[in-house]
Scaffold this motif. Sequence first.
Motif, mmCIF file in Angstrom:
data_model
loop_
_atom_site.group_PDB
_atom_site.id
_atom_site.type_symbol
_atom_site.label_atom_id
_atom_site.label_comp_id
_atom_site.label_asym_id
_atom_site.label_seq_id
_atom_site.Cartn_x
_atom_site.Cartn_y
_atom_site.Cartn_z
ATOM 1 N N ARG A 144 0.827 -1.209 0.000
ATOM 2 C CA ARG A 144 0.000 0.000 0.000
ATOM 3 C C ARG A 144 0.861 1.259 0.000
ATOM 4 O O ARG A 144 2.024 1.235 0.362
ATOM 5 N N SER A 145 0.239 2.366 -0.384
ATOM 6 C CA SER A 145 0.893 3.672 -0.351
ATOM 7 C C SER A 145 1.096 4.095 1.102
ATOM 8 O O SER A 145 0.580 3.465 2.029
ATOM 9 N N THR B 251 -4.085 3.467 -1.383
ATOM 10 C CA THR B 251 -3.860 2.898 -2.709
ATOM 11 C C THR B 251 -2.956 1.679 -2.610
ATOM 12 O O THR B 251 -1.986 1.683 -1.852
ATOM 13 N N HIS C 210 -4.072 -0.893 -7.629
ATOM 14 C CA HIS C 210 -4.711 0.351 -8.065
ATOM 15 C C HIS C 210 -3.784 1.126 -8.991
ATOM 16 O O HIS C 210 -4.213 1.628 -10.036
ATOM 17 N N TYR C 211 -2.524 1.243 -8.591
ATOM 18 C CA TYR C 211 -1.551 1.977 -9.398
ATOM 19 C C TYR C 211 -1.351 1.313 -10.759
ATOM 20 O O TYR C 211 -1.313 1.983 -11.791
#
Length: 85
Positions: free
Chosen positions: A54-55, A60, A64-65
């Motif tokens: 995750r970010s 995110t 997702h990225y």
Amino acid sequence: VMTLWPHGLQVQTSPQLRLLLHTVLQLGNTLNAGRRQPSSGIRLSSLRKLADTRSFDGSTTLVHYLVALLSQSAPEVRSPKHSFA
């Protein structure tokens, strides 16, 4: 076994899948730059880490990225002509 054969061939020859996996490899090499040698391949078991990573703010994931990246640079990966169903 014979019913799986056409689908296995589709997976092996899919340019969309090839591009997707190549992008995942590039993403992993970018994230690990400076810490280890660039990888020349990925293990299918490591794909799960895309959803687990995750970010900083936790909003995110790498999935997702990856979807956003491929939607911009290669929309055909998101909407392949051939279905594996």
